[in-house]
Design an enzyme around this catalytic site. Structure first.
Site, PDB file in Angstrom:
ATOM      1  N   GLY A  67      39.717  35.340  19.129  1.00  0.00           N
ATOM      2  CA  GLY A  67      38.570  36.198  19.397  1.00  0.00           C
ATOM      3  C   GLY A  67      38.301  37.123  18.213  1.00  0.00           C
ATOM      4  O   GLY A  67      37.686  36.727  17.214  1.00  0.00           O
ATOM      5  N   GLY A  68      38.777  38.352  18.311  1.00  0.00           N
ATOM      6  CA  GLY A  68      38.510  39.390  17.311  1.00  0.00           C
ATOM      7  C   GLY A  68      38.709  38.936  15.869  1.00  0.00           C
ATOM      8  O   GLY A  68      37.853  39.184  15.005  1.00  0.00           O
ATOM      9  N   HIS A  92      36.862  31.104  30.687  1.00  0.00           N
ATOM     10  CA  HIS A  92      37.480  32.209  29.947  1.00  0.00           C
ATOM     11  C   HIS A  92      37.761  33.360  30.912  1.00  0.00           C
ATOM     12  O   HIS A  92      36.989  33.585  31.845  1.00  0.00           O
ATOM     13  CB  HIS A  92      36.546  32.675  28.821  1.00  0.00           C
ATOM     14  CG  HIS A  92      37.219  33.648  27.899  1.00  0.00           C
ATOM     15  ND1 HIS A  92      37.337  34.976  28.210  1.00  0.00           N
ATOM     16  CD2 HIS A  92      37.828  33.471  26.699  1.00  0.00           C
ATOM     17  CE1 HIS A  92      38.000  35.571  27.220  1.00  0.00           C
ATOM     18  NE2 HIS A  92      38.302  34.693  26.302  1.00  0.00           N
ATOM     19  N   GLY A 127      42.509  40.739  23.271  1.00  0.00           N
ATOM     20  CA  GLY A 127      41.868  41.930  22.728  1.00  0.00           C
ATOM     21  C   GLY A 127      42.740  43.180  22.780  1.00  0.00           C
ATOM     22  O   GLY A 127      42.251  44.294  22.593  1.00  0.00           O
ATOM     23  N   GLU A 159      45.673  31.560  27.713  1.00  0.00           N
ATOM     24  CA  GLU A 159      45.318  32.887  27.234  1.00  0.00           C
ATOM     25  C   GLU A 159      45.799  33.944  28.231  1.00  0.00           C
ATOM     26  O   GLU A 159      45.083  34.251  29.193  1.00  0.00           O
ATOM     27  CB  GLU A 159      43.801  33.009  27.088  1.00  0.00           C
ATOM     28  CG  GLU A 159      43.211  32.068  26.070  1.00  0.00           C
ATOM     29  CD  GLU A 159      41.944  32.642  25.462  1.00  0.00           C
ATOM     30  OE1 GLU A 159      41.941  32.854  24.238  1.00  0.00           O
ATOM     31  OE2 GLU A 159      40.976  32.909  26.194  1.00  0.00           O
ATOM     32  N   SER A 215      45.055  37.858  20.936  1.00  0.00           N
ATOM     33  CA  SER A 215      45.515  38.666  19.801  1.00  0.00           C
ATOM     34  C   SER A 215      46.161  37.853  18.680  1.00  0.00           C
ATOM     35  O   SER A 215      47.091  38.315  18.017  1.00  0.00           O
ATOM     36  CB  SER A 215      46.464  39.763  20.273  1.00  0.00           C
ATOM     37  OG  SER A 215      45.780  40.684  21.108  1.00  0.00           O
ATOM     38  N   ASN A 256      36.156  32.243  19.016  1.00  0.00           N
ATOM     39  CA  ASN A 256      35.311  32.641  20.140  1.00  0.00           C
ATOM     40  C   ASN A 256      34.643  33.955  19.748  1.00  0.00           C
ATOM     41  O   ASN A 256      35.279  35.004  19.760  1.00  0.00           O
ATOM     42  CB  ASN A 256      36.187  32.814  21.393  1.00  0.00           C
ATOM     43  CG  ASN A 256      35.410  33.374  22.566  1.00  0.00           C
ATOM     44  OD1 ASN A 256      34.179  33.471  22.532  1.00  0.00           O
ATOM     45  ND2 ASN A 256      36.127  33.751  23.614  1.00  0.00           N
ATOM     46  N   TRP A 257      33.373  33.853  19.379  1.00  0.00           N
ATOM     47  CA  TRP A 257      32.679  35.044  18.856  1.00  0.00           C
ATOM     48  C   TRP A 257      32.213  35.985  19.959  1.00  0.00           C
ATOM     49  O   TRP A 257      31.733  37.085  19.680  1.00  0.00           O
ATOM     50  CB  TRP A 257      31.482  34.616  17.998  1.00  0.00           C
ATOM     51  CG  TRP A 257      31.879  33.906  16.735  1.00  0.00           C
ATOM     52  CD1 TRP A 257      33.158  33.691  16.269  1.00  0.00           C
ATOM     53  CD2 TRP A 257      31.003  33.311  15.749  1.00  0.00           C
ATOM     54  NE1 TRP A 257      33.128  33.001  15.083  1.00  0.00           N
ATOM     55  CE2 TRP A 257      31.812  32.763  14.736  1.00  0.00           C
ATOM     56  CE3 TRP A 257      29.619  33.192  15.640  1.00  0.00           C
ATOM     57  CZ2 TRP A 257      31.293  32.103  13.624  1.00  0.00           C
ATOM     58  CZ3 TRP A 257      29.085  32.534  14.533  1.00  0.00           C
ATOM     59  CH2 TRP A 257      29.912  31.997  13.532  1.00  0.00           C
ATOM     60  N   LYS A 258      32.330  35.560  21.195  1.00  0.00           N
ATOM     61  CA  LYS A 258      31.937  36.388  22.351  1.00  0.00           C
ATOM     62  C   LYS A 258      30.528  36.953  22.169  1.00  0.00           C
ATOM     63  O   LYS A 258      29.676  36.310  21.570  1.00  0.00           O
ATOM     64  CB  LYS A 258      32.974  37.492  22.578  1.00  0.00           C
ATOM     65  CG  LYS A 258      34.392  36.925  22.698  1.00  0.00           C
ATOM     66  CD  LYS A 258      35.415  37.909  23.186  1.00  0.00           C
ATOM     67  CE  LYS A 258      36.769  37.229  23.263  1.00  0.00           C
ATOM     68  NZ  LYS A 258      37.819  38.071  23.795  1.00  0.00           N
ATOM     69  N   GLU A 285      37.310  36.394  30.734  1.00  0.00           N
ATOM     70  CA  GLU A 285      36.204  37.361  30.865  1.00  0.00           C
ATOM     71  C   GLU A 285      35.137  36.832  31.818  1.00  0.00           C
ATOM     72  O   GLU A 285      34.507  37.605  32.545  1.00  0.00           O
ATOM     73  CB  GLU A 285      35.631  37.684  29.481  1.00  0.00           C
ATOM     74  CG  GLU A 285      36.570  38.611  28.703  1.00  0.00           C
ATOM     75  CD  GLU A 285      36.539  38.440  27.190  1.00  0.00           C
ATOM     76  OE1 GLU A 285      35.573  37.865  26.667  1.00  0.00           O
ATOM     77  OE2 GLU A 285      37.509  38.879  26.531  1.00  0.00           O
TER      78      GLU A 285
HETATM   79  P1  PGA Z   1      41.366  38.006  20.993  1.00  0.00           P
HETATM   80  O1  PGA Z   1      40.544  37.133  22.059  1.00  0.00           O
HETATM   81  O2  PGA Z   1      41.809  37.067  19.919  1.00  0.00           O
HETATM   82  O3  PGA Z   1      40.395  39.049  20.518  1.00  0.00           O
HETATM   83  O4  PGA Z   1      42.536  38.597  21.729  1.00  0.00           O
HETATM   84  C1  PGA Z   1      40.927  35.836  22.390  1.00  0.00           C
HETATM   85  C2  PGA Z   1      39.992  35.258  23.412  1.00  0.00           C
HETATM   86  O5  PGA Z   1      39.500  35.976  24.281  1.00  0.00           O
HETATM   87  O6  PGA Z   1      39.695  34.044  23.378  1.00  0.00           O
END
Ligand code: PGA
Length: 249
Positions: free
Chosen positions: A234-235, A95, A173, A167, A213, A9-11, A97
């Site tokens: 994500g990251g 998600h 994050g 999640e 994470s 997930n490149w956000k 967010e």
């Molecule tokens: P993260 O994000 O791996 O940076 O914790 C995961 C996500 O939001 O899908």
């Protein structure tokens, strides 16, 4: 059980050139990789270029969100047919967010996932509790409500055509990953819930990803758990080297 899925997930990151560089490096690094399915979810503006760059490879492309109407006066939105038209096979919905900053609710998540399936996309439906909810001991109520709220009323066939991602919001994050035991506990709970909405066979066929994470060091322990069928990253998906290590784990 389907192949495990590793989704990046490149956000809100990467311009077109950076997105092409990243996915080209993944493509090279994943040649011949058949054990896992790999998906990248770029920002809307990079999806077309990334879809071009993965043509002929096994890497799938997905959106990070969609609107439930196909077209019309909905300024700023993107629909399922539009994502499918660009070559997307998947789309993330709900998600945390989106829920936190953009008003997604279990009800709108339900509409989005149905719209995704109608467009031939496989939705990845995100659920997960916040830290205060875990501390208050209401994690099961929260996750259960999210699962039932979004997936309730789907047929067995529809349930088989989606992926769930657990999640925990406190792990996203933050560098604070859930332990394999914590993840397994909630994944088993979600599968139980899916069984309640359908039957044993259907519940077993739904992939449940863990996200929050995930990195090359912690992924193996998570993947060893029976109800963890992949990861939403994500990251650590923004660097080819780390994402490749995660997939190869
Ligand atoms: P993260 O994000 O791996 O940076 O914790 C995961 C996500 O939001 O899908």
């Amino acid at each position: 059980m389907r192949r495990p899925l590793f989704a990046g997930n490149w956000k809100l990151n990467l311009l077109k050139a950076g997105a092409i560089d990243l996915v080209s490096a993944l493509r090279k690094g994943l040649e011949g990789e058949k054990r896992a399915e790999v998906l990248v979810c770029p920002t809307f503006t990079a999806i077309g270029a990334v879809a071009e760059a993965v043509k002929g490879s096994e890497i799938a492309v997905g959106g990070q969100d969609l609107y439930w109407q196909d077209s019309g006066a909905f300024t700023g939105e993107v629909s399922g047919p539009m994502l499918a038209d660009l070559g997307c096979r998947y789309v993330i919905v709900g998600h945390s967010e989106r829920r936190q900053f953009f008003g997604d609710t279990d009800e709108t998540v339900g509409k989005k996932l149905r719209a995704a399936q109608k467009s031939g996309l496989e939705p990845i439906v995100c659920v997960g509790e916040r830290l205060d909810e875990r501390e208050r001991g209401v994690m099961r109520e929260v996750v259960g409500r999210q699962v039932d709220g979004a997936l309730g009323g789907l047929t067995k066939d529809e349930l088989k055509r989606l992926t769930v991602a657990y999640e925990p919001v406190w792990a996203i994050g933050t560098g604070k990953v859930a332990s394999p035991e914590q993840a397994q506990e909630v994944h088993a709970f979600i599968r139980e819930r899916l069984r309640g909405l359908s039957d044993e066979t259907t519940a077993r066929e739904v992939r449940i990803l863990y996200g929050g994470s995930v990195n090359p060091e912690n992924v193996r322990g998570l993947m060893e758990k029976p109800d963890v069928n992949g990861a939403l990253v994500g990251g650590a998906s923004l660097k080819a080297e780390t994402f490749l290590k995660i997939v190869r784990s």
